[in-house]
Design an enzyme around this catalytic site. Structure first.
Site, PDB file in Angstrom:
ATOM      1  CG  ASP A  71      -2.191   0.833   0.825  1.00 40.36           C
ATOM      2  OD1 ASP A  71      -3.239   0.470   1.191  1.00 40.36           O
ATOM      3  OD2 ASP A  71      -1.371   2.114   1.132  1.00 40.36           O
ATOM      4  CB  THR A 108      -2.526   7.927  -0.749  1.00 43.88           C
ATOM      5  OG1 THR A 108      -4.079   6.622  -0.795  1.00 43.88           O
ATOM      6  CG2 THR A 108      -2.316   7.186  -1.775  1.00 43.88           C
ATOM      7  CB  ALA A 123      -8.364   2.483  -6.936  1.00 43.56           C
ATOM      8  CB  SER A 170     -11.743   4.720  -3.592  1.00 44.25           C
ATOM      9  OG  SER A 170     -11.565   5.658  -2.670  1.00 44.25           O
ATOM     10  CB  THR A 198     -16.199   0.688  -8.923  1.00 48.28           C
ATOM     11  OG1 THR A 198     -17.448   1.860  -8.320  1.00 48.28           O
ATOM     12  CG2 THR A 198     -16.054   1.360  -9.912  1.00 48.28           C
ATOM     13  CD  GLU A 245     -18.809   5.375  -8.319  1.00 45.28           C
ATOM     14  OE1 GLU A 245     -18.748   6.889  -9.357  1.00 45.28           O
ATOM     15  OE2 GLU A 245     -19.550   6.017  -6.977  1.00 45.28           O
ATOM     16  CE1 TYR A 294     -12.713   5.290  -7.824  1.00 42.80           C
ATOM     17  CE2 TYR A 294     -15.274   5.001  -8.809  1.00 42.80           C
ATOM     18  CZ  TYR A 294     -13.748   4.276  -8.370  1.00 42.80           C
ATOM     19  OH  TYR A 294     -14.339   3.200  -6.887  1.00 42.80           O
ATOM     20  CB  SER A 295     -17.168   5.974 -13.109  1.00 37.96           C
ATOM     21  OG  SER A 295     -17.211   7.245 -13.662  1.00 37.96           O
ATOM     22  CG  LEU A 335     -23.343   9.442   2.789  1.00 40.88           C
ATOM     23  CD1 LEU A 335     -24.129  11.341   1.791  1.00 40.88           C
ATOM     24  CD2 LEU A 335     -25.143   9.303   1.293  1.00 40.88           C
ATOM     25  CG  ASP A 391     -26.401  17.825  -7.790  1.00 40.04           C
ATOM     26  OD1 ASP A 391     -26.013  16.871  -6.514  1.00 40.04           O
ATOM     27  OD2 ASP A 391     -27.335  16.795  -8.186  1.00 40.04           O
ATOM     28  N   PRO A 410     -20.904  17.580  -9.537  1.00 40.09           N
ATOM     29  CG  PRO A 410     -19.168  19.514 -10.403  1.00 40.09           C
ATOM     30  CD  PRO A 410     -19.790  18.579  -8.876  1.00 40.09           C
TER      31      PRO A 410
HETATM   32  P1  NAD Z   1      -9.511   3.922  -0.566  1.00 40.62           P
HETATM   33  O1  NAD Z   1      -9.245   4.987  -1.099  1.00 40.62           O
HETATM   34  O2  NAD Z   1     -10.153   3.197   1.417  1.00 40.62           O
HETATM   35  O3  NAD Z   1      -8.082   2.936  -0.139  1.00 40.62           O
HETATM   36  C1  NAD Z   1      -7.622   2.791  -1.018  1.00 40.62           C
HETATM   37  C2  NAD Z   1      -5.969   1.911  -0.958  1.00 40.62           C
HETATM   38  O4  NAD Z   1      -4.846   2.145  -1.607  1.00 40.62           O
HETATM   39  C3  NAD Z   1      -5.641   3.170   0.666  1.00 40.62           C
HETATM   40  O5  NAD Z   1      -5.337   2.731   1.159  1.00 40.62           O
HETATM   41  C4  NAD Z   1      -4.262   3.627  -0.651  1.00 40.62           C
HETATM   42  O6  NAD Z   1      -3.327   4.526   0.884  1.00 40.62           O
HETATM   43  C5  NAD Z   1      -3.893   2.735  -1.146  1.00 40.62           C
HETATM   44  N1  NAD Z   1      -3.195   2.664  -2.741  1.00 40.62           N
HETATM   45  C6  NAD Z   1      -4.451   3.868  -3.313  1.00 40.62           C
HETATM   46  N2  NAD Z   1      -3.152   4.120  -4.604  1.00 40.62           N
HETATM   47  C7  NAD Z   1      -2.158   3.459  -4.439  1.00 40.62           C
HETATM   48  C8  NAD Z   1      -0.720   2.896  -5.180  1.00 40.62           C
HETATM   49  N3  NAD Z   1      -0.849   3.950  -6.006  1.00 40.62           N
HETATM   50  N4  NAD Z   1      -0.049   2.323  -5.123  1.00 40.62           N
HETATM   51  C9  NAD Z   1      -0.984   1.767  -4.116  1.00 40.62           C
HETATM   52  N5  NAD Z   1      -1.422   1.685  -2.288  1.00 40.62           N
HETATM   53  C10 NAD Z   1      -2.422   2.379  -3.270  1.00 40.62           C
HETATM   54  O7  NAD Z   1     -10.324   2.787  -1.210  1.00 40.62           O
HETATM   55  P2  NAD Z   1     -11.804   1.565  -0.687  1.00 40.62           P
HETATM   56  O8  NAD Z   1     -13.163   2.797  -0.629  1.00 40.62           O
HETATM   57  O9  NAD Z   1     -11.134   1.001   0.096  1.00 40.62           O
HETATM   58  O10 NAD Z   1     -11.880   1.015  -2.695  1.00 40.62           O
HETATM   59  C11 NAD Z   1     -11.467  -0.524  -2.388  1.00 40.62           C
HETATM   60  C12 NAD Z   1     -11.151  -0.651  -4.158  1.00 40.62           C
HETATM   61  O11 NAD Z   1     -12.293  -0.766  -4.414  1.00 40.62           O
HETATM   62  C13 NAD Z   1     -10.720   0.817  -5.211  1.00 40.62           C
HETATM   63  O12 NAD Z   1     -10.010  -0.342  -6.258  1.00 40.62           O
HETATM   64  C14 NAD Z   1     -12.215   1.211  -5.239  1.00 40.62           C
HETATM   65  O13 NAD Z   1     -12.393   1.521  -6.878  1.00 40.62           O
HETATM   66  C15 NAD Z   1     -13.125  -0.182  -5.393  1.00 40.62           C
HETATM   67  N6  NAD Z   1     -14.537   0.055  -4.511  1.00 40.62           N
HETATM   68  C16 NAD Z   1     -14.775   0.638  -3.943  1.00 40.62           C
HETATM   69  C17 NAD Z   1     -16.582   0.616  -3.421  1.00 40.62           C
HETATM   70  C18 NAD Z   1     -16.754   1.292  -2.232  1.00 40.62           C
HETATM   71  O14 NAD Z   1     -18.133   1.956  -1.670  1.00 40.62           O
HETATM   72  N7  NAD Z   1     -15.872   2.265  -1.121  1.00 40.62           N
HETATM   73  C19 NAD Z   1     -17.259  -0.081  -3.544  1.00 40.62           C
HETATM   74  C20 NAD Z   1     -16.732  -0.999  -5.913  1.00 40.62           C
HETATM   75  C21 NAD Z   1     -15.739  -0.965  -5.559  1.00 40.62           C
HETATM   76  O1  DAU Z   2     -20.800   2.674  -6.360  1.00 41.30           O
HETATM   77  C1  DAU Z   2     -19.874   2.594  -6.107  1.00 41.30           C
HETATM   78  C2  DAU Z   2     -18.790   3.358  -5.312  1.00 41.30           C
HETATM   79  O2  DAU Z   2     -19.154   4.550  -4.029  1.00 41.30           O
HETATM   80  C3  DAU Z   2     -17.144   2.759  -5.472  1.00 41.30           C
HETATM   81  O3  DAU Z   2     -16.597   3.063  -6.741  1.00 41.30           O
HETATM   82  C4  DAU Z   2     -16.239   4.596  -5.056  1.00 41.30           C
HETATM   83  O4  DAU Z   2     -15.080   4.696  -4.603  1.00 41.30           O
HETATM   84  C5  DAU Z   2     -17.187   5.558  -3.228  1.00 41.30           C
HETATM   85  O5  DAU Z   2     -16.410   6.669  -3.250  1.00 41.30           O
HETATM   86  C6  DAU Z   2     -19.081   5.076  -4.106  1.00 41.30           C
HETATM   87  O6  DAU Z   2     -18.867   6.708  -4.323  1.00 41.30           O
HETATM   88  P1  DAU Z   2     -20.510   7.318  -3.859  1.00 41.30           P
HETATM   89  O7  DAU Z   2     -19.787   8.675  -4.950  1.00 41.30           O
HETATM   90  O8  DAU Z   2     -21.327   6.530  -4.379  1.00 41.30           O
HETATM   91  O9  DAU Z   2     -19.942   7.802  -2.579  1.00 41.30           O
HETATM   92  P2  DAU Z   2     -19.470   9.395  -1.717  1.00 41.30           P
HETATM   93  O10 DAU Z   2     -19.749   8.527  -0.035  1.00 41.30           O
HETATM   94  O11 DAU Z   2     -18.826  10.215  -1.937  1.00 41.30           O
HETATM   95  O12 DAU Z   2     -21.136   9.601  -1.734  1.00 41.30           O
HETATM   96  C7  DAU Z   2     -22.420   8.304  -1.771  1.00 41.30           C
HETATM   97  C8  DAU Z   2     -23.792   9.653  -1.944  1.00 41.30           C
HETATM   98  O13 DAU Z   2     -24.097  11.023  -1.411  1.00 41.30           O
HETATM   99  C9  DAU Z   2     -23.506  10.062  -3.678  1.00 41.30           C
HETATM  100  O14 DAU Z   2     -25.309  10.222  -4.741  1.00 41.30           O
HETATM  101  C10 DAU Z   2     -22.413  11.954  -3.526  1.00 41.30           C
HETATM  102  C11 DAU Z   2     -23.880  11.782  -1.636  1.00 41.30           C
HETATM  103  N1  DAU Z   2     -23.193  12.722  -0.970  1.00 41.30           N
HETATM  104  C12 DAU Z   2     -21.498  12.699  -0.530  1.00 41.30           C
HETATM  105  C13 DAU Z   2     -21.131  13.049   0.197  1.00 41.30           C
HETATM  106  C14 DAU Z   2     -19.887  13.112   0.480  1.00 41.30           C
HETATM  107  C15 DAU Z   2     -23.901  13.746   0.009  1.00 41.30           C
HETATM  108  O15 DAU Z   2     -25.026  13.868  -0.631  1.00 41.30           O
HETATM  109  N2  DAU Z   2     -22.731  14.269   1.107  1.00 41.30           N
HETATM  110  C16 DAU Z   2     -21.962  14.096   0.509  1.00 41.30           C
HETATM  111  O16 DAU Z   2     -21.020  15.309   1.743  1.00 41.30           O
END
Ligand code: NAD
Ligand code: DAU
Length: 355
Positions: free
Chosen positions: A31, A34, A81, A83, A132, A134, A158-159, A198, A289, A291
């Site tokens: 890892d 970051t 990633a 994320s 994901t 997304e 991101y997506s 969120l 909102d 963008p």
């Molecule tokens: P996160 O941001 O919490 O963690 C990402 C981790 O990757 C961190 O520990 C960071 O230090 C590490 N990292 C970043 N860049 C790196 C690099 N270049 N080399 C090595 N390590 C690096 O993310 P998360 O929410 O735990 O998501 C993990 C994976 O799951 C991602 O690929 C994300 O796209 C995917 N995912 C997340 C969600 C969600 O809801 N959080 C849903 C579906 C898929």
């Molecule tokens: O669907 C999977 C994805 O879910 C992952 O791939 C991403 O890594 C993960 O971050 C998450 O993306 P979202 O954009 O859906 O998650 P987030 O928690 O940022 O936002 C969830 C929803 O809530 C989205 O519609 C935006 C809204 N939101 C988010 C924040 C941070 C708010 O309304 N207020 C906020 O302050």
């Protein structure tokens, strides 16, 4: 042993902890640490010889090659990633670098390693890429949930970067025969979730007496899955998934954002009522909102259920209660993340090779 990338982040850390709670197969955890990587997520593994932590970048092909040669894992699971969608809108560069270029270098290193394996070891090797929902874009109100064959239509930097990495993974299977598996999961929630997203943001802001920022009209829909159910799905796909296949992962829990925020507020009203007796929902504040905000995501996880018998263990009601209670019980973790103190702790911790 297995090599996990991004195992100090939210889902990766939950995965490593669950893996080592269920078996003794060691984990090498690569890892970059970051802002989202937090070794405090792995404190319970301190001194555990089954966990080897290495700070480094998936884009550092020589480091990855050295780790593969040294540890000879039977599988690589790629969580690493950038994320956060909002960060990708403010600054897409890191997303292109890690999610696309980094995945490319990882694939190259894994291809070279796998190419040198023989017989049963070569046949058993797997690269599982965590992606994901997304990548599929946004659904209208009456549209069917995303299946694995849904058109890929990413809408944010991101997506788009995740979709690009998925395509590279697919291409390495079709062109080089690399034994890959890809999972596309819906929104996760649970312990160790960084409070920029969120659900944790709402919990920590509510407790701090701060506004609860809801984007736009709050009627955007996400499909929520408790993080440990995502981890169990990944283990299942790793064990039995068909090579080159995509598996969608989701919990059939579509909810508008405002309902999520109200649920969090109601749980806090019950578990940690405000001193003035007012409901936490009074802190809700509608803000500008995001963008290009995707309106609706929904995952059809029937392939994973039919082929591999996977089902989530938590309902949304049980998972969100556990999550709110976890944040109430881990005020130190929240405080360290918010103050940045975990970074100092990382400095200390990183002096030793294993977390
Ligand atoms: P996160 O941001 O919490 O963690 C990402 C981790 O990757 C961190 O520990 C960071 O230090 C590490 N990292 C970043 N860049 C790196 C690099 N270049 N080399 C090595 N390590 C690096 O993310 P998360 O929410 O735990 O998501 C993990 C994976 O799951 C991602 O690929 C994300 O796209 C995917 N995912 C997340 C969600 C969600 O809801 N959080 C849903 C579906 C898929
Ligand atoms: O669907 C999977 C994805 O879910 C992952 O791939 C991403 O890594 C993960 O971050 C998450 O993306 P979202 O954009 O859906 O998650 P987030 O928690 O940022 O936002 C969830 C929803 O809530 C989205 O519609 C935006 C809204 N939101 C988010 C924040 C941070 C708010 O309304 N207020 C906020 O302050």
């Amino acid at each position: 042993m297995i090599l996990v990338t991004g195992g100090a982040g939210f889902i990766g850390a939950n995965f490593v902890l669950d893996w080592l709670a269920q078996c003794d197969e060691p984990v090498v955890n690569l890892d970059k640490l970051t802002y989202a990587g937090n070794l405090e997520n792995l404190t319970s593994l301190q001194g555990d010889a089954r966990h080897v932590f290495v700070q480094g970048d998936i884009g550092d092909a020589s480091l990855v090659a050295q780790l593969l040669t040294q540890h000879r894992p039977r599988a690589v699971i790629n969580f690493a990633a950038e994320s956060h969608v909002d960060r990708s809108i403010h600054g897409p560069g890191d997303f292109i670098q890690t999610n696309i270029v980094g995945t490319f270098h990882l694939l190259e290193a894994v291809r070279a390693y796998w190419g040198g394996l023989q017989g049963a070891q070569k046949d058993a090797f797997r690269l599982l890429h965590v992606s994901t929902d997304e990548v599929y874009g946004s659904l209208g109100p009456g549209d069917a949930a995303f299946t694995e064959t849904h058109r890929v239509e990413p809408n944010s930097p991101y997506s788009a970067s995740k979709a690009a990495s998925d395509h590279l993974v697919r291409a390495y299977h079709h062109t080089y025969g690399l034994p890959v598996l890809t999972t596309n999961c819906s929104n996760n929630y649970g312990p160790f979730h960084f409070p920029e997203k969120l659900i944790p943001l709402m919990i920590v802001n509510a407790l701090a007496g701060k506004p609860l920022p809801v984007y736009g009209d709050g009627m955007q829909i996400r499909d929520w899955l408790y993080v440990k159910d995502h981890c169990s799905a990944i283990r299942r796909v790793l064990e039995g998934g068909r090579l080159g296949e995509i598996y969608n992962v989701g919990g059939w829990n579509e909810k508008p954002n405002i309902e999520i925020v109200n649920t969090v507020c109601a749980l806090l009203d019950e578990l940690r009522p405000r001193a003035d007796g007012q409901p936490y929902a009074s802190q809700i504040s509608y803000v500008k909102d995001r963008p290009g905000h995707d309106r609706r995501y929904a995952i059809d996880a029937r392939k994973l259920e039919a082929e591999l018998g996977w089902k989530p263990a938590e309902t949304f009601e049980s998972g969100i209660r556990k999550t709110v209670m976890w944040y109430l019980d881990h005020a130190d973790w929240v405080e360290h993340v918010q103050s940045g103190a975990y970074r100092e702790w990382v400095g200390l911790q990183y002096a030793s090779p294993s977390a």
